[in-house]
Design a protein around this motif. Structure first.
Motif, PDB file in Angstrom:
ATOM      1  N   LEU A  53     -14.963   4.329  -9.507  1.00  0.00           N
ATOM      2  CA  LEU A  53     -13.738   3.800  -8.913  1.00  0.00           C
ATOM      3  C   LEU A  53     -12.478   4.296  -9.629  1.00  0.00           C
ATOM      4  N   GLY A  54     -12.637   4.906 -10.766  1.00  0.00           N
ATOM      5  CA  GLY A  54     -11.475   5.414 -11.494  1.00  0.00           C
ATOM      6  C   GLY A  54     -10.903   6.697 -10.934  1.00  0.00           C
ATOM      7  N   VAL A  55     -11.521   7.262  -9.898  1.00  0.00           N
ATOM      8  CA  VAL A  55     -11.070   8.554  -9.385  1.00  0.00           C
ATOM      9  C   VAL A  55      -9.617   8.502  -8.906  1.00  0.00           C
ATOM     10  N   ALA A  56      -9.208   7.394  -8.281  1.00  0.00           N
ATOM     11  CA  ALA A  56      -7.828   7.294  -7.786  1.00  0.00           C
ATOM     12  C   ALA A  56      -6.843   7.191  -8.941  1.00  0.00           C
ATOM     13  N   ALA A  57      -7.187   6.402  -9.956  1.00  0.00           N
ATOM     14  CA  ALA A  57      -6.300   6.263 -11.107  1.00  0.00           C
ATOM     15  C   ALA A  57      -6.144   7.583 -11.847  1.00  0.00           C
ATOM     16  N   VAL A  58      -7.220   8.338 -11.968  1.00  0.00           N
ATOM     17  CA  VAL A  58      -7.171   9.644 -12.624  1.00  0.00           C
ATOM     18  C   VAL A  58      -6.223  10.570 -11.867  1.00  0.00           C
TER      19      VAL A  58
ATOM     20  N   GLN B 161     -12.971  -5.455  -7.222  1.00  0.00           N
ATOM     21  CA  GLN B 161     -12.999  -4.156  -7.898  1.00  0.00           C
ATOM     22  C   GLN B 161     -12.563  -3.032  -6.949  1.00  0.00           C
ATOM     23  N   PHE B 162     -12.855  -3.178  -5.660  1.00  0.00           N
ATOM     24  CA  PHE B 162     -12.410  -2.160  -4.717  1.00  0.00           C
ATOM     25  C   PHE B 162     -10.934  -2.321  -4.366  1.00  0.00           C
ATOM     26  N   ALA B 163     -10.442  -3.544  -4.361  1.00  0.00           N
ATOM     27  CA  ALA B 163      -9.014  -3.748  -4.100  1.00  0.00           C
ATOM     28  C   ALA B 163      -8.177  -3.031  -5.150  1.00  0.00           C
ATOM     29  N   GLY B 164      -8.621  -3.071  -6.407  1.00  0.00           N
ATOM     30  CA  GLY B 164      -7.901  -2.376  -7.464  1.00  0.00           C
ATOM     31  C   GLY B 164      -7.858  -0.876  -7.236  1.00  0.00           C
ATOM     32  N   MET B 165      -8.963  -0.310  -6.766  1.00  0.00           N
ATOM     33  CA  MET B 165      -8.993   1.120  -6.486  1.00  0.00           C
ATOM     34  C   MET B 165      -8.124   1.458  -5.281  1.00  0.00           C
ATOM     35  N   LEU B 166      -8.228   0.656  -4.212  1.00  0.00           N
ATOM     36  CA  LEU B 166      -7.446   0.915  -3.000  1.00  0.00           C
ATOM     37  C   LEU B 166      -5.945   0.847  -3.277  1.00  0.00           C
ATOM     38  N   ALA B 167      -5.548  -0.031  -4.194  1.00  0.00           N
ATOM     39  CA  ALA B 167      -4.129  -0.174  -4.511  1.00  0.00           C
ATOM     40  C   ALA B 167      -3.538   1.105  -5.090  1.00  0.00           C
ATOM     41  N   ARG B 168      -4.385   1.983  -5.591  1.00  0.00           N
ATOM     42  CA  ARG B 168      -3.909   3.237  -6.178  1.00  0.00           C
ATOM     43  C   ARG B 168      -3.913   4.404  -5.190  1.00  0.00           C
ATOM     44  N   CYS B 169      -4.280   4.121  -3.948  1.00  0.00           N
ATOM     45  CA  CYS B 169      -4.268   5.168  -2.921  1.00  0.00           C
ATOM     46  C   CYS B 169      -2.920   5.177  -2.206  1.00  0.00           C
ATOM     47  N   ASP B 170      -2.532   6.337  -1.697  1.00  0.00           N
ATOM     48  CA  ASP B 170      -1.220   6.509  -1.081  1.00  0.00           C
ATOM     49  C   ASP B 170      -1.246   6.420   0.437  1.00  0.00           C
ATOM     50  N   GLY B 171      -2.411   6.529   1.021  1.00  0.00           N
ATOM     51  CA  GLY B 171      -2.513   6.444   2.466  1.00  0.00           C
ATOM     52  C   GLY B 171      -3.958   6.270   2.879  1.00  0.00           C
ATOM     53  N   PHE B 172      -4.145   5.761   4.087  1.00  0.00           N
ATOM     54  CA  PHE B 172      -5.483   5.427   4.560  1.00  0.00           C
ATOM     55  C   PHE B 172      -5.679   5.938   5.985  1.00  0.00           C
ATOM     56  N   ILE B 173      -6.928   6.229   6.305  1.00  0.00           N
ATOM     57  CA  ILE B 173      -7.275   6.704   7.639  1.00  0.00           C
ATOM     58  C   ILE B 173      -8.556   6.015   8.082  1.00  0.00           C
TER      59      ILE B 173
END
Length: 529
Positions: A216-221, A288-300
């Motif tokens: 799940l750290g991929v977005a933060a990285v 735990q997924f909400a934290g990862m999603l919060a670091r994304c810039d857009g969704f499809i």
């Protein structure tokens, strides 16, 4: 392993010494060469000789071999290849042969991005199903606009690929010291490796296609390197590891736990890694997924129904760029292969009715519904043609009016339909699918479809009129709808709408790719969270 089998394995090219040693750490500790270890021990233990042959997948695809208790690799080498048996239910990503037109930088390490070239990293582990196939369609359509790399993680091994001319060319591999687990779904080592690859290869955008077995750290990285992140929802894995949101009674819960006491099932993780989910572990999972999603810039996602459901579980999604982009498909021909049942209704006895049910049928895909329908005396005249397979773990006896044709290649679908000449198609999924490729395939052959009125299937049937959306989600409701569907006026109206969809409703892969590209351009540098 005897000498004859060893010769057959060598001739097959399935043994990969480097992969075998990386995948099974005890090989290095033994002091033996990878080949000697596999010959003397790994073969008898049922281990995979390399990434192109998975013994468990072979046995799953060939249940008669499993029932006979035969060694999967031995069976394949001695007879399975000659019989053209499926190695698995899905094609493994081809890593060879190397394309002849690889970019000039290939062969240098680490292969930094040429000036002016955009590089998109697609995060995706699954190799089977609609998601990886659609992603491959997209990557092929983006050629000339961007270089596409793919990050796959099995939980234990990370592989970075360059996708080029239909081949997944390995660039980097890394075996994790500690495999990623479902909880907390994170790994510091994973983050460090991905961070190094993002930097070394000059990744300009990360597109997360599916998070199974990834960290799940991929977005933060990516955030730390100012790389924008887009995430696609192709199912409901972010909501629950059950993926399809079906409870213990096979009822769709919509991400809100139902009142029954039984535990929901999931297929992607070892059972010992998943605690009790219902009213318990599900909250930790979503947090735990909400934290990862919060670091994304857009969704499809691919349907309005999926977008509404996901936004109800994660309300902050509605505040971010969130596009609905339908899947595109290219068909060489749009054909009309359905036969009208109305032409045969004049006789007193019910005429034979051929219903085509495509795909791999599990409980979630309506196997129990089909079993009930096939055993109804009032539908004895119906022949159920399963163009695909039925879950072999369902220990049920099937009547003779269920004809299982076996798995099909995507480019052979229309050929199979032409040999069956169905009157109707059926999509029996019990969960709110976010799209449904089999519905698209049925319409491409001119077949009107019955499907349950839930998720994208119900949404598409209602909007197009190219079939019948059935409520409630029961065999009885479907049986009642058959009586309407075979009436001349009703069938002809639905078939006319199928032709209209073929002429103006079907989107090409190029149109889909253009929508993705325009969405990518909307996404700016990531916010600092």
């Amino acid at each position: 392993m005897n000498d004859h089998l060893a010769e057959c394995l060598n001739a097959s090219g399935l043994f990969d010494a480097g992969w075998y040693q990386r995948h099974y750490p005890d090989v290095a500790l033994s002091g033996m060469s990878p080949w000697a270890h596999f010959r003397d021990y790994g073969f008898d233990w049922g281990r995979a000789p390399g990434p192109r042959f998975d013994p468990d997948a072979y046995l799953e695809a060939n249940p008669d071999v499993a029932r006979a208790g035969q060694n999967a690799l031995a069976h394949y080498l001695l007879s399975g290849r000659a019989e053209q048996r499926m190695v698995s239910r899905a094609d493994i990503w081809p890593e060879s042969p190397l394309p002849e037109d690889l970019p000039e930088w290939f062969g240098t390490h680490p292969g930094s991005r040429p000036e002016g070239v955009q590089r998109i990293l697609f995060v995706l582990s699954l190799q089977s199903g609609g998601t990886p196939q659609t992603n491959q369609d997209l990557m092929q359509a983006l050629k000339g606009r961007a270089e596409c790399l793919v990050l796959r993680c099995t939980g234990r091994e990370l592989v970075l690929y360059l996708f080029w001319s239909g081949i997944y060319v390995p660039l980097e591999r890394h075996a994790l010291d500690v495999p990623i687990s479902a909880f907390p779904h994170r790994s510091v080592e994973y983050d460090e490796v991905v961070s190094a690859w993002l930097s070394a290869y000059g990744i300009s955008m990360v597109h997360i296609r599916h998070m199974a077995w990834q960290g799940l750290g991929v977005a933060a990285v990516a955030n730390q390197q100012n790389v924008p992140v887009v995430l696609s929802f192709h199912d409901y894995y972010t909501v629950c590891p059950s993926v399809k949101l079906l409870d213990d009674q096979w009822r769709f819960c919509g991400g809100r736990c139902t009142a029954s006491r039984g535990e929901c099932s999931q297929e992607l993780w070892a059972s010992e890694q998943i605690p009790a989910l219902k009213h318990e572990g599900i909250y930790t999972w979503q947090q735990q997924f909400a934290g990862m999603l919060a670091r994304c810039d857009g969704f499809i996602t691919t349907s309005q129904s999926a977008r509404r459901l996901l936004s109800s579980v994660f309300p902050f999604l509605a505040e971010r760029p969130f596009a609905t982009i339908e899947h595109g498909r290219d068909f060489v021909h749009q054909v009309t292969l359905a036969e009208c049942p109305a032409l045969e209704l004049a006789t007193e006895a019910p005429p034979e009715l051929r219903i085509l049910v495509p795909g791999h049928l599990t409980r979630a895909k309506g196997a129990a519904v089909l079993h009930e329908l096939a055993n109804r005396p009032s539908l004895a005249h119906v022949r159920w043609h399963v163009l695909g397979t039925i879950d072999s773990t369902l220990d049920w006896s099937w009547p003779e009016n269920v004809i299982v044709h076996g798995a099909y290649r995507r480019d052979e679908f229309q050929w199979h339909v032409a040999s069956i000449r169905p009157h109707l198609g059926a999509v029996l999924s019990l969960w709110a699918e976010t799209w449904c490729h089999t519905l698209t395939e049925l319409w491409s052959t001119g077949v009107p479809v019955l499907g349950f009125d839930i998720g994208a299937v119900g949404e598409r049937l209602r909007e197009s009129g190219a079939g019948w959306a059935v409520q409630p989600l029961t065999a009885e409701a479907l049986a009642a709808t058959f009586e309407t569907a075979v009436q001349p006026d009703s069938w002809q109206k639905a078939q006319k709408n199928v032709r209209h969809w073929q002429e103006s409703g079907q989107r090409s892969i190029g149109q889909m790719a253009e929508d993705y590209w325009q969405f990518y351009q909307r996404i700016r540098a990531p916010r600092h969270v």
